[in-house]
Design an enzyme around this catalytic site. Structure first.
Site, PDB file in Angstrom:
ATOM      1  N   ASP A  29      10.496 -36.806 135.904  1.00 51.54           N
ATOM      2  CA  ASP A  29      11.590 -37.434 136.377  1.00 51.54           C
ATOM      3  C   ASP A  29      11.357 -39.082 136.169  1.00 51.54           C
ATOM      4  O   ASP A  29      12.212 -39.677 136.179  1.00 51.54           O
ATOM      5  CB  ASP A  29      11.744 -37.205 137.875  1.00 51.54           C
ATOM      6  CG  ASP A  29      12.198 -35.808 138.227  1.00 51.54           C
ATOM      7  OD1 ASP A  29      12.780 -35.154 137.298  1.00 51.54           O
ATOM      8  OD2 ASP A  29      11.980 -35.320 139.233  1.00 51.54           O
ATOM      9  N   GLN A  84      11.909 -27.348 130.500  1.00 46.58           N
ATOM     10  CA  GLN A  84      11.732 -28.729 130.474  1.00 46.58           C
ATOM     11  C   GLN A  84      10.172 -29.286 130.835  1.00 46.58           C
ATOM     12  O   GLN A  84       9.960 -30.163 130.451  1.00 46.58           O
ATOM     13  CB  GLN A  84      12.802 -29.529 131.178  1.00 46.58           C
ATOM     14  CG  GLN A  84      14.389 -29.462 130.579  1.00 46.58           C
ATOM     15  CD  GLN A  84      15.178 -29.692 131.767  1.00 46.58           C
ATOM     16  OE1 GLN A  84      15.630 -31.082 131.435  1.00 46.58           O
ATOM     17  NE2 GLN A  84      15.804 -28.803 132.325  1.00 46.58           N
ATOM     18  N   ARG A  85       9.630 -28.593 131.531  1.00 48.08           N
ATOM     19  CA  ARG A  85       8.486 -28.840 132.170  1.00 48.08           C
ATOM     20  C   ARG A  85       7.242 -28.104 131.631  1.00 48.08           C
ATOM     21  O   ARG A  85       6.163 -28.602 131.609  1.00 48.08           O
ATOM     22  CB  ARG A  85       8.249 -28.254 133.676  1.00 48.08           C
ATOM     23  CG  ARG A  85       9.356 -28.647 134.673  1.00 48.08           C
ATOM     24  CD  ARG A  85       9.120 -28.049 136.024  1.00 48.08           C
ATOM     25  NE  ARG A  85       8.253 -29.012 136.641  1.00 48.08           N
ATOM     26  CZ  ARG A  85       8.508 -29.929 137.592  1.00 48.08           C
ATOM     27  NH1 ARG A  85       9.890 -30.036 137.831  1.00 48.08           N
ATOM     28  NH2 ARG A  85       7.816 -30.576 138.274  1.00 48.08           N
ATOM     29  N   MET A 112      17.051 -31.770 134.313  1.00 45.49           N
ATOM     30  CA  MET A 112      16.284 -31.922 135.566  1.00 45.49           C
ATOM     31  C   MET A 112      16.313 -33.241 136.040  1.00 45.49           C
ATOM     32  O   MET A 112      16.547 -34.175 135.410  1.00 45.49           O
ATOM     33  CB  MET A 112      14.762 -31.331 135.526  1.00 45.49           C
ATOM     34  CG  MET A 112      14.705 -29.891 135.656  1.00 45.49           C
ATOM     35  SD  MET A 112      12.939 -29.363 135.510  1.00 45.49           S
ATOM     36  CE  MET A 112      13.145 -27.681 136.198  1.00 45.49           C
ATOM     37  N   GLY A 113      16.563 -33.515 137.588  1.00 44.06           N
ATOM     38  CA  GLY A 113      16.517 -34.667 138.027  1.00 44.06           C
ATOM     39  C   GLY A 113      17.619 -34.603 139.397  1.00 44.06           C
ATOM     40  O   GLY A 113      18.646 -34.524 139.142  1.00 44.06           O
ATOM     41  N   GLY A 165       4.928 -30.360 141.471  1.00 47.93           N
ATOM     42  CA  GLY A 165       5.304 -29.530 140.153  1.00 47.93           C
ATOM     43  C   GLY A 165       4.576 -29.878 138.916  1.00 47.93           C
ATOM     44  O   GLY A 165       3.910 -31.079 138.771  1.00 47.93           O
ATOM     45  N   ARG A 180       2.967 -26.954 145.849  1.00 41.00           N
ATOM     46  CA  ARG A 180       3.842 -27.893 146.645  1.00 41.00           C
ATOM     47  C   ARG A 180       3.469 -27.926 148.138  1.00 41.00           C
ATOM     48  O   ARG A 180       3.538 -26.855 148.765  1.00 41.00           O
ATOM     49  CB  ARG A 180       5.261 -27.754 146.490  1.00 41.00           C
ATOM     50  CG  ARG A 180       5.726 -27.867 144.963  1.00 41.00           C
ATOM     51  CD  ARG A 180       7.223 -28.006 144.740  1.00 41.00           C
ATOM     52  NE  ARG A 180       7.744 -27.901 143.687  1.00 41.00           N
ATOM     53  CZ  ARG A 180       7.905 -29.112 142.953  1.00 41.00           C
ATOM     54  NH1 ARG A 180       7.729 -30.177 143.392  1.00 41.00           N
ATOM     55  NH2 ARG A 180       8.349 -29.024 141.504  1.00 41.00           N
ATOM     56  N   THR A 191       5.119 -37.038 136.374  1.00 37.51           N
ATOM     57  CA  THR A 191       6.543 -36.346 136.852  1.00 37.51           C
ATOM     58  C   THR A 191       7.547 -36.493 135.748  1.00 37.51           C
ATOM     59  O   THR A 191       7.407 -37.584 134.812  1.00 37.51           O
ATOM     60  CB  THR A 191       6.970 -37.073 138.161  1.00 37.51           C
ATOM     61  OG1 THR A 191       8.528 -36.633 138.279  1.00 37.51           O
ATOM     62  CG2 THR A 191       7.181 -38.470 138.200  1.00 37.51           C
TER      63      THR A 191
END
Length: 356
Positions: free
Chosen positions: A135, A282-283, A177-178, A11, A74, A133
């Protein structure tokens, strides 16, 4: 002549270009006779031999640019090798590496990316990696780049929701996200002043969340904000196997977990619930100042490892120092949120509920 390949995999996130820039600028400065090849679209490009020779000017003006100039994709680790269908993507990547006459490969990615990077290293390729990431769930580093930028965005979403929630006297659920790990939601929830934070690591009870909402009403508070990680699970769901959970959620057909929580909570509390899902927002966008600095430090360290021919390592942040960590210690491990960590303890102390 040293020939170096660089790719971004998995991602996207903020800071990829800043990190690419730092790697390249440092390498050009340290190596007098070097060529850098940008491998396009992550491991897909390495599998299929899609690459281009880069020039120093290609790495200028990209510090603040979101996304990745190399493209990404991916390529799930579990599909890298499939003897039954005669698939061996690792062999294809090794062949491309040899055909391009690369001396080393610099890889920017998250958990799945690092599993493949470690395998390539074990297969004899010279590999150095950088941890990215949103995350922040990559084992071996205190912080991944992209996390702080995404946290700022998610926090801003919660901040903005506060005004409309206050005006209308509603309960809002903001889905952050997560899937497996809740660092992003934990930090954004605390920073945004959420009243309830739901993490994958702490199964929730609708009854307990409803009690929080009713207590706030008794205190004269007209609204509540729930920050829910997209991987949040109930106590009942936590007892299910992965297959059972997947089947249960498929049968319910909610767009995402926040809508399920909203439905269950409306029934339990009688409150009017609204859902906001910022998703891939968010990315995106420019990396924040923190990430620009972190990417620069990571990139410079990666170039140092290449110069020293110290391969099979990931650069990492530990106690504000940039260090190198063996890929074998990183691959296949997730950095979960400890349920007794200081952040959760502080949040509980000021009255934030985790729905448990």
């Amino acid at each position: 002549m040293k020939r170096i390949g660089i790719l971004t995999s998995g991602g996207d996130c903020q800071g990829l270009n800043a990190a690419i820039r730092a790697v390249a600028k440092s390498i050009y400065r340290e190596e007098k006779d070097v060529e850098i090849y940008g491998i396009e679209n992550g491991y897909y490009g390495l599998i299929n031999g899609i690459a281009k020779k880069m020039k120093p000017e290609d790495f200028s003006g990209i510090l603040t640019l979101g996304g990745t100039i190399l493209g990404t994709s991916r390529q799930p680790f579990k599909f890298m090798r499939d003897a039954q269908n005669n698939v061996d993507k690792i062999a294809d990547m090794k062949e491309t590496y040899r055909k391009m006459k690369l001396d080393c490969l610099i890889i920017l990615g998250g958990n799945g990316t690092h599993k493949t990077a470690n395998l390539l290293s074990q297969e004899g390729l010279n590999v150095v990696t950088l941890p990215k990431t949103i995350d922040n769930d990559l084992w071996g580093t205190d912080m991944t780049f992209g996390f702080q930028s995404a946290c700022d965005i998610a926090t801003n979403v919660i901040d903005c929701i506060h005004t409309t929630a206050t005006s209308h006297g509603r309960v809002f659920i903001v889905e952050v996200m997560g899937h497996k790990v809740g660092w992003l939601n934990l930090y954004a929830g605390i920073a945004g002043g959420a009243d309830v934070i739901l993490l994958p690591e702490i199964p929730y009870s609708i009854k307990n969340i409803s009690a929080v909402l009713k207590e706030r009403e008794k205190q004269g508070k007209r609204f509540s904000i729930i920050a829910a990680a997209e991987g949040a699970i109930s106590k009942k769901e936590a007892k299910m196997s992965k297959k059972e959970l997947a089947e249960a959620r498929a049968a319910e057909s909610y767009p995402s977990v926040a809508y399920k929580i909203a439905h269950d909570l409306e029934e339990a509390s009688g409150s009017e619930i609204r859902v906001t899902v910022p998703g891939h927002f968010q990315r995106g966008g420019s990396p924040c100042a923190f990430d620009r600095v972190l990417c620069t430090r990571f990139g410079a360290k990666a170039a140092e490892l290449v110069k020293q021919e110290k391969y099979g390592f990931m650069v990492a942040l530990r106690q504000n120092e940039i260090v190198s960590v063996p890929l074998s210690e990183v691959a296949g491990k997730l950095k979960y949120v400890p349920t007794d960590c200081n952040e959760i303890a502080a949040a509980r102390e000021i009255g934030i509920s985790f729905g448990d």
